[in-house]
Design an enzyme around this catalytic site. Structure first.
Site, mmCIF file in Angstrom:
data_model
loop_
_atom_site.group_PDB
_atom_site.id
_atom_site.type_symbol
_atom_site.label_atom_id
_atom_site.label_comp_id
_atom_site.label_asym_id
_atom_site.label_seq_id
_atom_site.Cartn_x
_atom_site.Cartn_y
_atom_site.Cartn_z
ATOM 1 C CD GLU A 257 -2.840 -0.693 2.642
ATOM 2 O OE1 GLU A 257 -3.702 -1.532 2.895
ATOM 3 O OE2 GLU A 257 -2.616 0.295 3.379
ATOM 4 C CD GLU A 308 -12.016 1.931 0.600
ATOM 5 O OE1 GLU A 308 -12.509 0.915 1.124
ATOM 6 O OE2 GLU A 308 -10.791 2.154 0.528
ATOM 7 C CE LYS A 311 -9.736 2.199 5.323
ATOM 8 N NZ LYS A 311 -8.568 2.144 4.445
ATOM 9 C CD GLU A 317 -7.265 5.670 7.071
ATOM 10 O OE1 GLU A 317 -7.398 4.899 6.106
ATOM 11 O OE2 GLU A 317 -6.184 5.800 7.684
#
Length: 335
Positions: A257, A308, A311, A317
């Site tokens: 990541e 997202e 999340k 995030e």
């Protein structure tokens, strides 16, 4: 003159070899959103953009079915809360049979990532630490039993390192040595890579007084006193050095990541994120490697494919996506 000609030819050949050896750019497919496309639409979007590698965080049948015949190579995660069950060898065999064997060879599994960012020093993941090595061992045994060409590993995060500057002084924290050393030994014994989540954004966010934004975004012109021009290389090499000191000499590291948020916190903006992703991709495609591993191709997975919106955690995030949920690109990236 002849010597000059030969020098130029050798240089061109080396440049060519670096280009053809450069790893493809992968992108992580997170699903913590209530407005995301169907799995089939996601796979089609990867293919349309020439993205040949994907990280998937759990074995969802819809996703694995959509991947059949796509030629997209994947990292398939085993979530942290599944690890305790996999300390039973039979359960690990059943998991591999149901989620790998059942979809092979139509789905191209490259890695199984057993657990994500587990550390006995992290209150959020410490409860999983006793289960990680047994689960890894049992999944590896199942892979061997079924004669699969899939590599098993676990993803670490850089918070388990200390003395990271200069990177050559980096080591794993003393309080986790009894946890990390056997893991590195297992990977070394089985010729398996280390997976590492590497985020210069969080390095910058945690110490902006000493980490200039240009250093984190690959735009700093001059090297720092330790010889590094960007924080990504420094963090990756710090991980290499720590792994080596824990007995993992010559183990490859896959960057499982890396990303930059476009909103939600300090330094998080469309401009900064676009610069980071663009420069990271360019750096990886150059085949230059890092100061500690010059010329070693970097295998990397960008985090993440989409924003997202459900999340949990810090507001940032929710904003790591390189695409919007409606499948339009957030940045002008060439994968």
């Amino acid at each position: 003159m002849a010597n000059l000609f030969m020098f130029l030819i050798v240089g061109m050949v080396m440049t060519y070899l670096q280009i053809i050896e450069a790893q493809p750019i992968g992108v992580c497919y997170g699903r913590n959103g209530n407005n995301l496309p169907s799995a089939q639409d996601v796979v089609n979007l990867y293919k349309a953009n020439g993205i040949t590698n994907m990280r998937v965080y759990d074995p969802i049948a819809e996703t694995l079915t959509a991947l059949k015949g796509s030629n997209i190579e994947i990292i398939l995660d085993i979530p942290n809360d599944n690890l305790q069950a996999l300390t039973d060898p039979n359960a690990a065999t059943n998991w591999v049979n149901a989620n790998i064997v059942a979809y092979s060879p139509d789905v191209k599994f490259k890695y199984i990532n057993v657990g994500n960012e587990i550390s006995p020093a992290n209150s959020a993941t410490s409860k999983f630490a006793p289960f990680l090595l047994p689960a890894l061992q049992n999944v590896q045994q199942a892979i061997t039993k079924f004669q699969l060409q899939v590599k098993v590993s676990t993803a670490i995060e850089t918070g388990i390192l200390t003395n990271t500057y200069p990177p050559s002084q980096s080591v794993f924290r003393d309080d986790i040595s009894s946890f990390i050393n056997p893991l590195i030994g297992f990977l070394k014994q089985n010729n398996l890579p280390v997976l590492a989540n590497i985020y210069p954004y969080f390095g910058y966010l945690g110490d902006p007084a000493h980490v200039p934004l240009p250093y984190a975004l690959f735009t700093q012109q001059n090297p720092d006193p330790s010889g590094y021009r960007n924080l990504f290389d420094a963090m990756l090499d710090a991980t290499y050095y720590a792994v080596e000191k824990a007995g993992g000499e010559n183990l490859p590291i896959v960057v499982s990541e890396s990303g930059w948020p476009s909103d939600g916190g300090d330094g998080a903006s469309i401009d900064n994120a676009g610069i980071y992703y663009t420069n990271l991709i360019s750096h990886v495609k150059s085949g230059a490697g890092t100061p500690h591993k010059p010329g070693t191709p970097i295998e990397i997975y960008l985090f993440a494919m989409f924003d997202e919106n459900i999340k949990i955690g810090a507001e940032t995030e929710k904003y790591f996506g390189v695409f919007h949920p409606d499948k339009t690109p957030k940045y002008n990236l060439s994968f």
